[in-house]
Design a protein around this motif. Structure first.
Motif, PDB file in Angstrom:
ATOM      1  N   PRO A  55     -10.031 166.053  -4.469  1.00 43.27           N
ATOM      2  CA  PRO A  55     -10.158 166.585  -5.872  1.00 43.27           C
ATOM      3  C   PRO A  55     -11.820 166.527  -6.432  1.00 43.27           C
ATOM      4  N   SER A  56     -12.281 167.257  -7.400  1.00 46.33           N
ATOM      5  CA  SER A  56     -13.396 167.003  -8.053  1.00 46.33           C
ATOM      6  C   SER A  56     -13.299 165.739  -8.853  1.00 46.33           C
ATOM      7  N   ILE A  57     -14.619 165.696  -9.359  1.00 38.73           N
ATOM      8  CA  ILE A  57     -14.639 164.327 -10.034  1.00 38.73           C
ATOM      9  C   ILE A  57     -14.009 164.464 -11.677  1.00 38.73           C
ATOM     10  N   GLU A  58     -14.002 165.829 -11.904  1.00 44.15           N
ATOM     11  CA  GLU A  58     -13.371 166.209 -13.345  1.00 44.15           C
ATOM     12  C   GLU A  58     -11.798 165.960 -12.973  1.00 44.15           C
ATOM     13  N   ALA A  59     -11.309 166.378 -11.793  1.00 40.60           N
ATOM     14  CA  ALA A  59      -9.897 166.203 -11.721  1.00 40.60           C
ATOM     15  C   ALA A  59      -9.481 164.935 -11.474  1.00 40.60           C
ATOM     16  N   GLU A  60     -10.135 164.123 -10.842  1.00 37.75           N
ATOM     17  CA  GLU A  60     -10.088 162.478 -10.626  1.00 37.75           C
ATOM     18  C   GLU A  60      -9.863 161.962 -12.119  1.00 37.75           C
ATOM     19  N   GLU A  61     -10.926 162.461 -13.070  1.00 39.79           N
ATOM     20  CA  GLU A  61     -10.736 161.674 -14.434  1.00 39.79           C
ATOM     21  C   GLU A  61      -9.684 161.988 -15.097  1.00 39.79           C
ATOM     22  N   ARG A  62      -9.396 163.237 -15.272  1.00 42.34           N
ATOM     23  CA  ARG A  62      -8.209 163.642 -15.939  1.00 42.34           C
ATOM     24  C   ARG A  62      -6.905 163.277 -15.483  1.00 42.34           C
ATOM     25  N   TYR A  63      -6.822 163.044 -13.992  1.00 42.48           N
ATOM     26  CA  TYR A  63      -5.867 162.292 -13.468  1.00 42.48           C
ATOM     27  C   TYR A  63      -5.786 160.818 -13.861  1.00 42.48           C
ATOM     28  N   ASP A  64      -6.732 160.101 -14.066  1.00 44.35           N
ATOM     29  CA  ASP A  64      -6.870 158.636 -14.392  1.00 44.35           C
ATOM     30  C   ASP A  64      -6.484 158.578 -16.085  1.00 44.35           C
ATOM     31  N   SER A  65      -7.004 159.599 -16.608  1.00 48.37           N
ATOM     32  CA  SER A  65      -6.747 159.605 -17.944  1.00 48.37           C
ATOM     33  C   SER A  65      -5.248 159.855 -18.529  1.00 48.37           C
ATOM     34  N   LEU A  66      -4.857 160.904 -17.792  1.00 42.60           N
ATOM     35  CA  LEU A  66      -3.320 161.078 -17.969  1.00 42.60           C
ATOM     36  C   LEU A  66      -2.167 159.898 -17.761  1.00 42.60           C
ATOM     37  N   MET A  67      -2.700 159.279 -16.366  1.00 42.91           N
ATOM     38  CA  MET A  67      -1.753 158.274 -15.765  1.00 42.91           C
ATOM     39  C   MET A  67      -1.886 157.022 -16.615  1.00 42.91           C
ATOM     40  N   GLN A  68      -3.058 156.811 -17.347  1.00 40.45           N
ATOM     41  CA  GLN A  68      -3.136 155.751 -18.236  1.00 40.45           C
ATOM     42  C   GLN A  68      -2.313 155.844 -19.560  1.00 40.45           C
ATOM     43  N   GLN A  69      -2.367 157.275 -19.998  1.00 39.71           N
ATOM     44  CA  GLN A  69      -1.438 157.544 -21.101  1.00 39.71           C
ATOM     45  C   GLN A  69      -0.396 157.479 -20.999  1.00 39.71           C
ATOM     46  N   ALA A  70       0.206 157.726 -19.920  1.00 37.46           N
ATOM     47  CA  ALA A  70       1.716 157.662 -19.479  1.00 37.46           C
ATOM     48  C   ALA A  70       1.973 156.460 -19.293  1.00 37.46           C
ATOM     49  N   MET A  71       1.425 155.564 -18.703  1.00 37.29           N
ATOM     50  CA  MET A  71       1.830 154.097 -18.164  1.00 37.29           C
ATOM     51  C   MET A  71       1.694 152.937 -19.301  1.00 37.29           C
ATOM     52  N   PHE A  72       0.484 153.359 -20.161  1.00 37.60           N
ATOM     53  CA  PHE A  72       0.278 152.445 -21.163  1.00 37.60           C
ATOM     54  C   PHE A  72       0.789 152.863 -22.618  1.00 37.60           C
ATOM     55  N   SER A  73       1.700 153.734 -22.661  1.00 38.73           N
ATOM     56  CA  SER A  73       1.878 154.237 -24.056  1.00 38.73           C
ATOM     57  C   SER A  73       2.662 152.980 -24.862  1.00 38.73           C
ATOM     58  N   GLU A  74       2.071 152.831 -25.974  1.00 38.86           N
ATOM     59  CA  GLU A  74       2.747 151.639 -26.836  1.00 38.86           C
ATOM     60  C   GLU A  74       4.024 152.170 -27.452  1.00 38.86           C
ATOM     61  N   GLU A  75       3.975 153.281 -27.521  1.00 38.59           N
ATOM     62  CA  GLU A  75       5.426 153.842 -28.429  1.00 38.59           C
ATOM     63  C   GLU A  75       6.715 153.803 -27.197  1.00 38.59           C
TER      64      GLU A  75
END
Length: 287
Positions: A55-75
């Motif tokens: 994947p491109s660098i942008e795709a990897e960054e978006r992947y990391d961002s979405l995974m962190q948002q999903a796994m570390f959701s305070e709600e």
């Protein structure tokens, strides 16, 4: 005469052992070569092949961002803690015959309602989390390093699950005693046990392969793979999984057949080494 009969019987035993082993060996030809290539390709895909897509660098960054948002959701964490706390509070009052006991006949319905609300909120947030994870995986694709590594880890988990089933089946066979009679010879009982263990592992690994098929379909759905790409990836992944199962099961049966063959050859060699049966005494009658 007895010596020649012994040599004939030993030769016949050796010939029968060779024929029995030959019956399990594949006949050289296009089918055998195709199966060999399929098996070798499957093992290569399982152990050595690298992810064909980067994947491109942008795709990897978006992947990391979405995974962190999903796994570390305070709600999500708060909803999970509230749901567990509601279950614990329900367990404290959920006694036997609570419908006819005070004050449990009032407390249990109230706390069940609290559990239902907490579960609904937790499941809603879990669906949102799963959607974010699916979007993150779709960003990099099933052919990326993330997808290939996840498929491999899921296969090994299902593979271990199948072996655990076989071990439990073998354990209960030992507990309840499968086959065998008191007047049965030891080697017959041993062969019976070995055959039962081999059957258990065959059933367990085939079950693991079937389970992996459903796991693979679920992963393809999570990664939002297109139909053509999903079919191609499924073919490669199933080839890899079935090759590993074939390696284990085939090696197990080949070892068993080889052991029987060596035992037959050893028995034939012992008979030939005796040089014939012991001579019978001849009684002379004198008149």
């Amino acid at each position: 005469i007895s010596s020649s009969r012994t040599l004939m019987s030993s030769g016949e035993l050796s010939r029968r052992g060779s024929n029995a082993v030959g019956a399990f060996l594949p006949t050289p030809g296009p089918r055998a070569y195709t199966a060999l290539v399929w098996w070798a390709f499957g093992l290569y895909a399982l152990f050595l092949a690298k992810a064909p897509y980067t994947p491109s660098i942008e795709a990897e960054e978006r992947y990391d961002s979405l995974m962190q948002q999903a796994m570390f959701s305070e709600e999500g964490h708060v909803a999970e803690r509230q749901y567990r706390r509601a279950l614990q509070e329900l367990d404290q009052v959920n006694v036997f015959f609570w419908q006819w006991r005070e004050p449990y006949n009032r407390l249990v319905p109230q706390r069940k309602a609290v559990v239902a609300r907490a579960r609904a909120e937790f499941e809603a947030l879990s669906r949102e989390r799963d959607a974010l994870v699916s979007d993150a995986k779709a960003t990099v694709g099933i052919w990326s390093r993330h997808g290939v590594e996840e498929v491999r880890s899921r296969f090994w988990a299902d593979y271990q699950w199948g072996k655990d089933i076989a071990k439990r089946m073998s354990f209960w066979d030992v507990v309840f005693g499968v086959g065998g009679r008191r007047d049965e010879e030891a080697y017959v009982t041993l062969l019976r046990w070995v055959g039962q263990i081999m059957l258990n592992f065959t059933v367990g690994l085939v079950s693991a392969l079937v389970r992996f098929v459903f796991t693979l379909v679920g992963l393809l759905w999570e990664y939002k793979t297109s139909l053509l790409s999903a079919l191609l990836f499924f073919a490669v992944a199933f080839t890899a999984a079935s090759s590993m199962v074939a390696l284990f099961v085939g090696g197990m049966y080949a070892t068993a057949v080889g052991g029987v063959y060596l035992a037959a050859q050893s028995q034939a060699a012992r008979l030939e080494g005796r040089g014939g049966a012991p001579r019978q005494r001849v009684r002379h009658h004198y008149e």
